[in-house]
Design a protein around this motif. Structure first.
Motif, PDB file in Angstrom:
ATOM      1  N   UNK A 434       0.832  -1.199   0.000  1.00  0.00           N
ATOM      2  CA  UNK A 434       0.000   0.000   0.000  1.00  0.00           C
ATOM      3  C   UNK A 434       0.872   1.256   0.000  1.00  0.00           C
ATOM      4  N   UNK A 435       0.249   2.392  -0.294  1.00  0.00           N
ATOM      5  CA  UNK A 435       0.945   3.677  -0.235  1.00  0.00           C
ATOM      6  C   UNK A 435       0.329   4.537   0.860  1.00  0.00           C
ATOM      7  N   UNK A 436       1.188   5.354   1.497  1.00  0.00           N
ATOM      8  CA  UNK A 436       0.734   6.201   2.599  1.00  0.00           C
ATOM      9  C   UNK A 436       1.441   7.547   2.549  1.00  0.00           C
ATOM     10  N   UNK A 437       0.736   8.571   2.982  1.00  0.00           N
ATOM     11  CA  UNK A 437       1.355   9.875   3.214  1.00  0.00           C
ATOM     12  C   UNK A 437       1.595   9.981   4.714  1.00  0.00           C
ATOM     13  N   UNK A 438       2.831   9.732   5.125  1.00  0.00           N
ATOM     14  CA  UNK A 438       3.153   9.734   6.556  1.00  0.00           C
ATOM     15  C   UNK A 438       3.738  11.066   7.008  1.00  0.00           C
ATOM     16  N   UNK A 439       3.711  12.042   6.103  1.00  0.00           N
ATOM     17  CA  UNK A 439       4.228  13.354   6.468  1.00  0.00           C
ATOM     18  C   UNK A 439       5.716  13.505   6.263  1.00  0.00           C
ATOM     19  N   UNK A 440       6.305  12.619   5.463  1.00  0.00           N
ATOM     20  CA  UNK A 440       7.755  12.681   5.244  1.00  0.00           C
ATOM     21  C   UNK A 440       8.127  13.564   4.070  1.00  0.00           C
ATOM     22  N   UNK A 441       7.136  14.038   3.310  1.00  0.00           N
ATOM     23  CA  UNK A 441       7.412  14.879   2.140  1.00  0.00           C
ATOM     24  C   UNK A 441       6.620  16.172   2.233  1.00  0.00           C
ATOM     25  N   UNK A 442       7.230  17.240   1.743  1.00  0.00           N
ATOM     26  CA  UNK A 442       6.543  18.525   1.691  1.00  0.00           C
ATOM     27  C   UNK A 442       5.641  18.569   0.459  1.00  0.00           C
ATOM     28  N   UNK A 443       4.493  19.250   0.537  1.00  0.00           N
ATOM     29  CA  UNK A 443       3.657  19.428  -0.657  1.00  0.00           C
ATOM     30  C   UNK A 443       4.449  20.145  -1.745  1.00  0.00           C
TER      31      UNK A 443
END
Length: 617
Positions: A434-443
């Motif tokens: 699965x894929x997740x946005x865990x907050x490791x990348x800036x928009x």
């Protein structure tokens, strides 16, 4: 593996032979900053902060760690700073080209003033080191001018004179010859790199101004900026292949062997990757990660790059400076979906996307896709005795790791009442697909949505540092700290250490790097790989598949010839050239449709190979 082939094949004969790996010499600081600036200014978007760093900090690839801006005049430095502040590409080109050209002439003036003294040779060398930044542009635009200038530099050096040693062997400088050669260089530099106004350029290159003004197309060969490293890493990862573990020989699996060759071949990519010799194996070295790979402007640090920049395929450019760490491909048949963001559901679509979209290659044939997928599916993880088939720790794991295993399976409120194991599922190779946005990348822009990333496997993770999608965390302990801090897990120091010990246990692997000892030499590894590539001709020639034969020949034969060109033992060169020529003859015959001749030459190649095998092994 290209550097292995290049360094080892010259050992075919039991003679004193050898090859020298050609590495780019360091650059003078101003020349390095200049070439880096041109490369980066041609990217979209232009990374202005990085360009500024080329001048205000030691530039990658510099021979000495000094700021390039400190070596130009105050007025030139002011012009460079102004162009950077205005983010003006044309002004930047004019300012840095002018500064470099002035430096060339100033060093020549200093050499003229010190003729007959040791300082003169130093000044000429400094001038030539700056001229190097213009050299390929001149050669591409005007071969005669490049020849004349090359001769002038030789005359300069031979006219310097010498004080000799202990008053013996002194030689007076030839002032007239020096002045004549100096005039040739000065006039060319003043005309082409110090005009009153530069013509506006689309792509910034070191092409001379006279060629640009004339409208003559100037095509420079593809180059990478100073400080780049696309060679195989020094400590080669050990390649674990499923069929070898079962006792099967790759030479008996022609589809896999051809896929292996394609994985090592730049021929499947478009320009500039193909022209630079970049292949899949350049980044995914022997199924793992080339942690030395680095291209300034595209890489934030070694081991990755911005794969969707404008450099390799402008059509694929996402207009963001977003370095991605290169993922390991070990066990890739178990780790779908593919790509850091999980965009590709199958290996076949993933391979096609890399070739066509990321590196601007031609559409691969179904056979080529079949071959590459067959080869990739053979990649296995390194064996790890600390975990069993279900991903549980064994008795070989430490007590700290076992305590960490409990924490790994503990639910935390900060993880949405889930555990680490909820995503990194042990019995699914420590991933969930699965894929997740865990907050490791800036928009990517204000109000935008950050990219979700797929759950990476933890198998063999000890050998793939740094971590996270962008390589922003150097250690596994740093990863644990990041989750503890950002997800408010509330782990104390001992618990964090235990969880780190667990990650190291599941991320371990036996013999991670290739051993070279006794008969298992670098040469033997390279030779066996090369002959395995060639063995697919046993299948391709009867199929009369000229297209795929051409890819194979264009990949392997030039490497053989290049090896011969750098051999120390002159007596051994003819046989290696002949060996390469036989393989090339196979390709020429197949391209001409003369399949009888192709078969004849292929038989000759195999006969010669058998003789070498018997002699060497």
């Amino acid at each position: 593996m290209k550097h292995l082939i290049a360094s080892a094949l010259i050992g075919l004969l039991p003679l004193s032979v050898g090859a020298t790996a050609i590495e780019e010499a360091p650059w003078a600081p101003r020349a390095a900053a200049y070439r880096l600036s041109l490369f980066m200014a041609n990217l979209t978007p232009v990374p202005w902060e990085k360009i500024e760093n080329n001048w205000t900090a030691p530039a990658p690839g510099s021979a000495v760690a000094v700021e390039a801006l400190s070596r130009v005049s105050d007025s030139d430095a002011q012009n460079i700073r102004a162009a950077l502040a205005a983010e003006d590409r044309q002004a930047l080109f004019a300012a840095i080209t002018t500064a470099l050209a002035k430096g060339i002439l100033q060093h020549l003036e200093a050499a003229e003033a010190t003729l007959g003294q040791p300082e003169a040779a130093f000044e000429v060398a400094q001038s030539a080191a700056l001229y190097r930044a213009f050299e390929d542009g001149i050669l591409a635009a005007d071969k005669q001018a490049a020849h004349d200038l090359g001769r002038a530099w030789l005359v300069l050096n031979s006219s310097l004179g010498s004080t000799g040693i202990l008053n013996n062997g002194a030689q007076d400088p030839n002032v007239a010859r020096f002045a004549e050669a100096q005039k040739v260089i000065v006039e060319y530099i003043e005309t082409n790199y110090l005009p009153s106004v530069f013509v506006e350029r689309g792509k910034l290159t070191p092409a001379p101004e006279s060629a640009v003004r004339s409208g003559t197309p100037v095509v420079l060969p593809a180059t990478l900026p100073p400080g780049s490293n696309i060679a195989d890493q020094r400590e080669l990862p050990r390649l674990v292949l499923q069929f070898e573990e079962a006792g099967e020989d790759e030479a008996n699996l022609p589809l896999v062997a051809y896929g292996d060759m394609l994985f090592d071949s730049p021929e499947i990519f478009g320009s500039p990757a193909r022209d630079l010799g970049i292949a899949c194996s350049t980044c995914h070295n022997r199924s793992d990660v080339n942690r030395d790979f680095f291209i300034p402007g595209l890489s934030s640090h070694a081991g990755g790059m911005d794969v969707d920049s404008s450099f390799f395929n402008p059509m694929f450019n996402d207009r963001e400076d977003d370095h991605l760490d290169t993922p390991s491909m070990r066990g890739i048949r178990f780790t779908a979906p593919y790509g850091r963001d999980g965009r590709e559901p199958s290996l076949r679509s993933f391979v096609r996307n890399v070739i066509v979209t990321e590196f601007a290659g031609a559409e691969p044939t179904p056979f080529q896709l079949d071959a590459m997928v067959a080869y990739l599916r053979a990649f296995d993880f390194l064996p790890n005795p600390q975990i069993d088939e279900a991903g549980r720790l064994t008795d070989k794991a430490s007590e700290a790791a076992k305590r960490g295993e409990v924490l790994f399976n503990t639910e935390f409120a900060g993880l949405g009442d889930r555990s680490c194991a909820s995503c990194h599922t042990p019995d699914r190779f420590f991933r969930d697909g699965q894929t997740y946005d865990i907050g490791s990348a800036e928009p990517p822009f204000p109000g935008g949505t950050a990219t979700p990333f797929e759950t990476p496997t933890l198998r063999n993770v000890n050998f793939t540092a740094p971590y996270m999608h962008d390589g922003s965390l150097a250690t596994l302990a740093g990863v644990v700290d990041w989750f503890n801090d950002t997800k408010d897990l509330g782990l104390d120091a001992e618990q964090r250490a235990d969880l780190t010990a667990y990650l190291r246990a599941v991320g371990d692997g036996e013999e991670p790097y290739q051993r070279f000892e006794g008969r298992d030499s670098v040469f033997r590894l390279s030779w066996e790989e090369l002959t395995t590539f060639a063995s697919t001709l046993d299948t391709l020639i009867p199929m009369r598949d000229a297209e795929n034969i051409a890819v194979l020949i264009d990949t392997v034969a030039p490497d053989l010839a290049a090896d011969a060109s750098v051999m120390i033992n002159q007596n051994a060169k003819p046989e290696i050239y002949r060996f390469a020529a036989i393989l090339q003859a196979v390709g020429d015959a197949s391209a001409a449709g003369d399949w009888a001749e192709a078969s004849l030459q292929w038989d000759a190649f195999k006969t010669m190979q058998a003789e070498i095998d018997e002699r060497m092994f």
